[in-house]
Write a protein that holds these residues in place. Structure first.
Motif, short mmCIF file in Angstrom:
data_model
loop_
_atom_site.label_atom_id
_atom_site.label_comp_id
_atom_site.label_asym_id
_atom_site.label_seq_id
_atom_site.Cartn_x
_atom_site.Cartn_y
_atom_site.Cartn_z
N HIS A 94 0.84 -1.21 0.00
CA HIS A 94 0.00 0.00 0.00
C HIS A 94 0.87 1.25 0.00
O HIS A 94 0.61 2.20 -0.76
CB HIS A 94 -0.92 -0.02 1.22
N GLN A 95 1.90 1.27 0.81
CA GLN A 95 2.78 2.44 0.89
C GLN A 95 3.50 2.69 -0.44
O GLN A 95 3.56 3.82 -0.93
CB GLN A 95 3.82 2.24 2.00
N THR A 122 2.66 1.59 -3.45
CA THR A 122 1.69 1.92 -4.50
C THR A 122 1.21 3.35 -4.36
O THR A 122 1.11 4.09 -5.36
CB THR A 122 0.48 0.96 -4.45
N LEU A 123 0.91 3.75 -3.14
CA LEU A 123 0.42 5.11 -2.90
C LEU A 123 1.45 6.15 -3.33
O LEU A 123 1.10 7.16 -3.95
CB LEU A 123 0.09 5.28 -1.42
N SER A 124 2.71 5.91 -3.03
CA SER A 124 3.75 6.89 -3.39
C SER A 124 3.85 7.03 -4.91
O SER A 124 4.17 8.11 -5.42
CB SER A 124 5.10 6.48 -2.80
N LEU A 174 1.20 6.26 -7.18
CA LEU A 174 -0.05 6.80 -7.72
C LEU A 174 -0.23 8.28 -7.38
O LEU A 174 -0.94 8.99 -8.09
CB LEU A 174 -1.24 5.98 -7.20
N ASN A 175 0.39 8.73 -6.32
CA ASN A 175 0.31 10.16 -5.98
C ASN A 175 0.95 11.04 -7.06
O ASN A 175 0.68 12.24 -7.15
CB ASN A 175 1.02 10.45 -4.64
N MET A 176 1.79 10.43 -7.91
CA MET A 176 2.51 11.18 -8.92
C MET A 176 1.84 11.14 -10.30
O MET A 176 2.22 11.91 -11.19
CB MET A 176 3.94 10.63 -9.06
N GLY A 194 -1.49 11.55 -11.04
CA GLY A 194 -2.71 12.33 -11.18
C GLY A 194 -3.92 11.55 -10.71
O GLY A 194 -3.94 10.31 -10.75
N ASP A 195 -4.95 12.27 -10.26
CA ASP A 195 -6.13 11.64 -9.67
C ASP A 195 -6.85 10.70 -10.62
O ASP A 195 -7.30 9.62 -10.22
CB ASP A 195 -7.11 12.72 -9.19
N ALA A 209 -4.90 7.43 -11.21
CA ALA A 209 -4.89 6.68 -9.95
C ALA A 209 -6.25 6.03 -9.70
O ALA A 209 -6.34 4.87 -9.29
CB ALA A 209 -4.52 7.60 -8.79
N TYR A 210 -7.32 6.79 -9.96
CA TYR A 210 -8.68 6.27 -9.75
C TYR A 210 -8.94 5.07 -10.67
O TYR A 210 -9.49 4.05 -10.24
CB TYR A 210 -9.72 7.35 -10.03
#
Length: 352
Positions: free
Chosen positions: A168-169, A171-173, A175-177, A179-180, A183-184
């Motif tokens: 999760h950590q 992947t999140l780092s 997908l934060n780059m 764009g929404d 990522a969605y």
């Protein structure tokens, strides 16, 4: 305009009236022929390589007819060229369909598919295990994928809960780059305990986008993730294990890898052709592919510096990648199409 029609128009502009619509078809489907691979590089559209592996010729032809009927393209000497109206439309529609800089079909086409299958099955498996369920229907049925995920679960020296947290950590780092929207789309396609991921069509309806564009955004997200994982393996210790067998692997066709093996052992082109029972022109195709994808590969054994300079000057002067036009312009008896292709490959699309 639909996004697929936009992409067709984009390709026609890129090809500058020097390739048929078959070139577009083979590029988008991802045909690993020497011509298609080189076209992607010569006309700077290798990012679109193989993004529609299920594309039918009927679908492509329908879009070409639509573009022609709306006077966005016109047929000239058996090749379609973009019209002034088409250029204006392409410019306008580019705001609606901004191609992601992360999209890199040639580099990540095969890798992205494998990574997604492994990743999505791993997430689904961890989600169900944490809920005490092992009787779920896997989202990926391929034995090789299932075996790989089982190996990850067995070999990782942490608890399933901690493994989930680490993924999760990481992947999140990433997908934060991206764009929404990307990522969605990526997250929405994932399945978990008592939860099925959305289809591209379902996501397109939710976002008010056409399905083709959703697919492109989804692929761009994965391509970005792979690009970052390959560049910074230490930053993504868990995700890098999902693609450890693919990271920084030369993206060469299997037959070209065999030719490279013989080249490294001192065989010349004639000897390789004889050893492999192939035409020399086929081996030349392999050499062009090597020149395209291996930065360290030198073309000097096949083209002198003086001749390479002459070919480059001709390509710049004519503003073309058409071999016949360049050969006629250079007008040297001993120049070959193979030599021109090698030089153009090293040049890329720098005059278009």
């Amino acid at each position: 305009m639909k996004s697929f029609e936009y992409l067709c128009l984009y390709c026609i502009r890129a090809f500058r009236g020097e390739r048929t619509t078959s070139a577009i078809y083979h590029l988008l489907k991802g045909k690993k022929s020497s011509q298609t691979i080189q076209d992607g590089n010569l006309y700077a559209i290798s990012n679109l390589f193989g993004i529609f592996p299920e594309l039918s010729r009927t679908e492509l032809d329908a879009s070409i007819v639509h573009l022609e009927q709306h006077h966005l393209i016109a047929l000239k000497d058996d090749f379609y060229q973009i019209t002034e109206e088409g250029r204006a439309t392409l410019q306008k529609e580019s705001e609606k369909f901004p191609l992601s800089p992360y999209l890199n079909g040639w580099e990540f086409k095969g890798k992205a598919d494998v990574f997604w299958k492994r990743y999505s099955l791993l997430i689904q498996t961890l989600s169900n295990i944490q809920m005490g369920r092992t009787d779920f229907i896997p989202v990926q049925y391929e034995e090789t994928v299932q075996h790989f995920v089982k190996k990850i679960l067995l070999q990782h020296g942490v608890s399933k809960k901690e493994l989930t947290s680490l993924i999760h950590q990481e992947t999140l780092s990433l997908l934060n780059m991206v764009g929404d929207q990307k990522a969605y789309i990526f997250v929405s396609r994932l399945s978990g305990h008592l939860h099925s991921g959305l289809t591209l069509l379902q996501i397109s309806k939710k976002l008010g986008l056409d399905e083709t564009w959703v697919l492109l955004e989804f692929q761009a997200a994965i391509h970005y993730m792979l690009q970052q994982i390959e560049a910074k393996v230490d930053h993504y210790p868990v995700l890098s294990k999902l693609c450890s067998d693919m990271i920084n692997r030369p993206n060469l066709t299997a037959t070209t890898q065999k030719t490279l093996y013989l080249l490294d052992r001192g065989y010349n082109l004639e000897e390789i052709a004889a050893a492999r029972n192939l035409k020399q022109s086929t081996i030349e195709d392999h050499i062009v592919e090597l020149a395209l994808h291996l930065d360290s590969f030198s073309i000097s054994p096949y083209v002198s510096k003086e001749l390479a300079k002459t070919i480059m000057e001709a390509a710049y002067e004519l503003k073309t990648n058409q071999l016949k036009r360049i050969k006629e312009y250079v007008d040297l008896a001993d120049i070959s199409y193979f030599q021109i292709r090698l030089v153009l490959t090293k040049m890329g699309d720098k005059h278009g």
